[in-house]
Structure formats: structure tokens, C-alpha cells
Write a protein that holds these residues in place. Structure first.
Motif, PDB file in Angstrom:
ATOM      1  N   VAL A  73       0.793  -1.363   0.160  1.00 29.75           N
ATOM      2  CA  VAL A  73      -0.234  -0.034   0.077  1.00 29.75           C
ATOM      3  C   VAL A  73       1.287   1.085   0.268  1.00 29.75           C
ATOM      4  CG1 VAL A  73       0.217   0.413   2.447  1.00 29.75           C
ATOM      5  CG2 VAL A  73      -1.754   1.192   1.219  1.00 29.75           C
ATOM      6  N   HIS A  84       3.131   2.683  -2.281  1.00 30.11           N
ATOM      7  CA  HIS A  84       3.707   2.245  -3.184  1.00 30.11           C
ATOM      8  C   HIS A  84       4.211   2.675  -4.553  1.00 30.11           C
ATOM      9  CE1 HIS A  84       6.939   0.218  -0.567  1.00 30.11           C
ATOM     10  NE2 HIS A  84       6.582   1.363   0.098  1.00 30.11           N
ATOM     11  N   GLY A  85       2.592   3.195  -4.840  1.00 25.89           N
ATOM     12  CA  GLY A  85       1.957   3.318  -6.438  1.00 25.89           C
ATOM     13  C   GLY A  85       1.431   3.493  -6.930  1.00 25.89           C
ATOM     14  N   PRO A 138      -6.251  -1.716  -7.520  1.00 27.47           N
ATOM     15  CA  PRO A 138      -5.173  -1.740  -6.158  1.00 27.47           C
ATOM     16  C   PRO A 138      -6.059  -1.046  -4.918  1.00 27.47           C
ATOM     17  CG  PRO A 138      -4.270  -0.887  -9.004  1.00 27.47           C
ATOM     18  CD  PRO A 138      -5.479  -0.807  -8.382  1.00 27.47           C
ATOM     19  N   LYS A 172       9.339   5.750  -7.423  1.00 25.58           N
ATOM     20  CA  LYS A 172       9.578   7.124  -6.488  1.00 25.58           C
ATOM     21  C   LYS A 172      11.047   7.283  -6.781  1.00 25.58           C
ATOM     22  CE  LYS A 172       5.830   6.320  -3.491  1.00 25.58           C
ATOM     23  NZ  LYS A 172       4.914   6.606  -1.939  1.00 25.58           N
ATOM     24  N   ASP A 204      12.351   9.917  -7.628  1.00 26.48           N
ATOM     25  CA  ASP A 204      12.068  11.254  -7.545  1.00 26.48           C
ATOM     26  C   ASP A 204      12.731  11.038  -6.318  1.00 26.48           C
ATOM     27  OD1 ASP A 204      10.150   9.710  -7.546  1.00 26.48           O
ATOM     28  OD2 ASP A 204       8.910  12.237  -7.114  1.00 26.48           O
ATOM     29  N   SER A 260       8.961   6.739 -11.871  1.00 26.44           N
ATOM     30  CA  SER A 260       8.437   7.261 -10.995  1.00 26.44           C
ATOM     31  C   SER A 260       7.562   7.324 -11.869  1.00 26.44           C
ATOM     32  CB  SER A 260       9.101   9.124 -11.142  1.00 26.44           C
ATOM     33  OG  SER A 260       8.435   9.504 -10.273  1.00 26.44           O
TER      34      SER A 260
END
Ligand code: GDP
Length: 421
Positions: free
Chosen positions: A15, A17-18, A92, A146, A148, A184
Motif C-alpha cells: 500500500v 508504493h504507487g 489496486p 518513487k 524522484d 517514477s
């Protein structure tokens, strides 16, 4: 839709994490965000004097709407690459994610694992990778997301790759079937275009990797197996069971049998996407009508197969399981719920026959008193109600299950053999 072109894709990972952001990004980059959604957000952006249409703006709005409890249905979203039409089979963050992954309804061919570079491998990363492995995901693309947030540092990327590789080895997923990409989802790096922020990475971007996946081979040669998801009564037609063809083909005129309900009849009509079709193949979601079968004769969890070679019904079955997480120990007599295709049946683990060394597959201990988290074992299972299930060596699609208890997936496994009554 031609079968070779179609792929069911799962987006998995811990959860936050994108996953949603990545789905949004994939849909946006491939021009698959529904027109009305784009229009709506464009208008809102202009009204607020923000002008233009920004991906981030759409995602913020979706996030806001999610918080307000408005359902944004991103389950079953579709996007295409040159090679494939992808259906994202799991929303998701969806509560039923694990259950969906197990039922044939949304079984994915391949998966993208999202793992945030600033957070590494987390409990749900483990759970999802474990399920993907046990439930037959062929290839895994791992987006180290992520980037970035970690200044696109190669060192941090490598550390996360090593952590995930370690996890893959633990669940015996061949790292050769896994591809890693630094991404990203938020900024778009290495999703649809190669990023200038990761000069040290020269592999394909995410869309290229998806495009390069091997085509799933539909198991048309096997006998028909069609787990029933629901049974409807439609006026003018009669009883209409619906479900997804897992193996084999369903033709009008076929004599079919439903197990364990143990009724049979002739297929009169088959309907797919609101059109009548003469036959259905693996992956097709169909509704069909069978002569002489009433609504109460069959139910969700039944499996439809040829009348002359009906689906197996287990009095007991032997299975190889891996215990993923259990607060204490599992002993003979334990009776959790087994989820297999569309069936959910309480089953008793009658005996623990042997413990297996997960790294070699060899017997570590005969008839152990108990097993616990991390253990692999061969067990004998007695369903408390009739259950149709197949040895995974004969029909892989109908030979796997997950064991759930207390709202968690405790274990997952494969059927080795079935003893019929
Ligand atoms: P999910 O729970 O896995 O679906 O995660 P979400 O997609 O909802 O993302 C969780 C949070 O991380 C949100 O605030 C996102 O905006 C943020 N996020 C997702 N991807 C990225 C990324 O690549 N970079 C940054 N900086 N934030 C991200």
C-alpha cells in the motif's frame, strides 16, 4: 478480441508504493483515460484558472474523490501497446484484491510489482509476490518506484533490486523471469519514455517491457473447465450460469456436467459481450444456457466440464502448501476456508504428511507435529462440503488455492492428487 493479443495484467505491491498512480500514468500515457474524465478535469482545471491538463492534476482529483468515497472504478481498465491489449484485472488497493487474485475471474497472466525505492520490501510486497508465484504468474516486471524521492540514485535503486531479488529467491521465483526498471509513476520517468534522470540505466522502459512480454498460450487443448461465478434467471432464456473459461472450449450442442452439483445437459446458447457466439475459449467470460437446468440446480463454485469426462470432486486431496503467515502454529485438525477458483469451502487439514525444504524441494521431516510461517509442507485435506478441484499437474488452472483465515491469506498451495468418493 484475438487471444494472442490480449493479456490480463495485475498491478501488485505494498500500500502507498504507487500502484494507483502507476495505473493512472499508464492509462494517461497510452491515451486510455476515458474522454469524459479528461473533459471533466480539463473544465475543472480551467475554471480554477489552472489551465491545461496535467497528469498530476487528474491523480490529485482521483485521490480526493477516493477520499470522499466516490467510487472510481479503475478495475478492468484497458490500455494497448503495439503488441497487446492489456486489461488491468485488479483495482489496486481494492479490499478483495487477494480474493480476486485467487478466483479465476481475474487471473492475471503477468504482473507489475511496484516497490518504492524509499521504502523497500514491505509485508504486502511479500504477500503479493508469494501469491503471484503460487498462483502462476509467468513474468514479473518490477517497477522500483518513487525514484524522484531518492534523487534518482543508482545506489538506492540497486539496494532495492537486491532486496526484491532476495524475496524472489525465497519464494522460488526464477529471477530470470523478472525485469527491474527504475521509475517514477508520478513524474513519468521510464514509464512511456526513457528518462534523462537515470543515465545509469540503459534497459527498456515500462511500456517497452510490457510490449516485450511473451504471448500467453491459451490452454485450448485441455478439457473444458469453466468455474461458475454466478447463476442468473433471464426471462425468455431461462437459467444462465456465467463464468470464465479456464481451459478447453465450450461449444453450443456440447453435453456438459456441473460438479459437485452433479447435473448435466446440452448447451443451447452462449453469449459473450452481449452477442451470441458458437463457442468460447480460455479467457472468455461467458453466459450460457443449458437445456433442462434450473436456477437452484447449480451454484457459484460449481465447475462446468464435458459430461463424458466431468470435473473431479474431492473427498480428500493431497496438496503442497507454503505457509505465508500464521500467528501461531498449524496442526492436524485446523479448518480454515480454502479459496479455489470461484469456490470457498471450509476444509480440514487432516494430516501433515511431511515438511519440505523450500530451497531444495526435499523432505525435511516426515509427519511433523506442526508447521508455521515460512514452512512448506505436503498435507492431506478433507473439504467439509463437496469441492471440485483438479491435480495441478493435470489442469494447472484448477489446481491451486489459497487458505484464508481471520481476514488474511495464511497459505497457498497446489493440488498433488485427488481422491474421489
Ligand atoms: P497505492 O496505495 O500503491 O495505490 O499508492 P498510490 O498510487 O495511491 O500512491 C501513494 C502516494 O505516493 C500518493 O501520495 C502518490 O502521489 C505518491 N506517489 C506515487 N508514485 C510516486 C512517485 O513516483 N513519486 C512520488 N514522489 N510520489 C509518488
Amino acid at each position: 478480441m484475438s487471444e494472442e493479443r490480449h493479456q490480463n495484467l495485475a498491478i501488485i505491491g505494498h500500500v502507498d508504493h504507487g500502484k494507483s498512480t502507476l495505473v493512472g500514468r499508464l492509462l494517461y500515457e497510452t491515451g486510455s483515460v476515458p474522454e469524459h474524465v479528461i473533459e471533466q478535469h480539463k473544465e475543472e482545471a480551467e475554471e480554477k484558472g489552472k489551465g491545461g491538463f496535467e497528469f498530476a492534476y487528474v491523480m490529485d482529483n482521483l485521490a480526493e474523490e477516493r477520499e470522499r468515497g466516490v467510487t472510481i472504478d479503475i478495475a478492468h481498465q484497458e490500455f494497448s501497446t503495439d503488441e497487446y491489449d492489456f486489461t488491468i484485472v485488479d483495482c489496486p488497493g481494492h479490499r478483495d484484491f487477494v480474493k480476486n487474485m485467487i478466483t479465476g475471474a481475474s487471473q492475471a497472466d503477468n504482473a507489475v510489482l511496484v516497490c518504492a525505492a524509499d521504502d523497500g520490501v514491505q509485508p504486502q510486497t511479500r504477500e503479493h509476490v508469494f501469491l503471484a508465484r503460487t498462483l502462476g504468474i509467468d513474468e514479473l516486471i518490477i517497477g522500483i518506484n518513487k525514484m524522484d524521492l531518492v534523487d534518482y540514485e543508482e545506489g538506492r535503486y540497486r539496494e532495492t533490486v537486491d532486496e526484491v531479488t532476495e524475496l524472489l529467491k525465497q519464494v522460488q521465483f526464477n529471477p530470470d523471469d523478472a525485469k527491474f526498471i527504475p521509475i517514477s509513476a508520478f513524474e513519468g520517468d521510464n514509464v512511456a519514455e526513457d528518462s534523462e534522470n537515470t543515465p545509469w540505466y540503459d534497459g527498456p522502459n515500462l511500456l517497452e517491457s510490457l510490449n516485450d512480454l511473451p504471448a500467453p498460450s491459451p490452454p485450448t487443448d485441455a478439457d473444458l473447465r469453466l468455474p461458475i461465478q454466478d447463476v442468473y434467471t433471464i426471462s425468455g432464456i431461462g437459467t444462465v450460469p456465467v463464468g470464465r473459461v479456464e481451459t478447453g472450449t465450450l461449444n453450443t450442442g456440447d453435453n456438459v456436467s456441473f460438479q459437485p452439483s452433479d447435473v448435466s445437459g446440452e448447451v443451447k446458447t452462449i453469449e459473450m459481450h452481449h452477442e451470441e457466439v458458437p463457442k468460447a475459449e480460455p479467457g472468455d467470460n461467458v453466459g450460457f444456457n443449458v437445456r433442462g437446468i434450473g436456477k437452484d440446480d447449480i451454484r457459484r463454485g460449481d465447475v462446468c466440464g464435458p459430461a463424458d469426462d466431468p470435473p473431479s470432486v474431492a473427498e480428500t486431496f493431497q496438496a503442497q502448501i507454503v505457509v505465508m503467515q500464521h500467528p501461531s502454529v498449524i496442526t492436524a485438525g485446523y479448518t480454515p476456508v480454502f479459496h479455489a477458483h470461484t469456490a470457498q469451502v471450509a476444509c480440514t487439514i487432516e494430516s501433515i504428511d511431511k515438511k519440505i525444504d523450500p530451497s531444495t524441494g526435499e523432505t525435511a521431516e516426515e509427519e511433523p507435529d506442526f508447521i508455521q510461517s515460512g514452512d512448506a509442507a505436503v498435507v492431506t485435506v478433507r473439504p467439509q462440503k463437496p469441492l471440485s478441484i483438479e491435480p495441478s499437474s493435470e489442469i494447472e488452472e484448477l489446481g491451486s488455492f489459497a487458505i484464508r483465515d481471520m481476514g488474511q491469506t495464511i497459505a497457498a498451495g497446489k493440488v498433488l492428487n485427488v481422491q474421489e468418493p
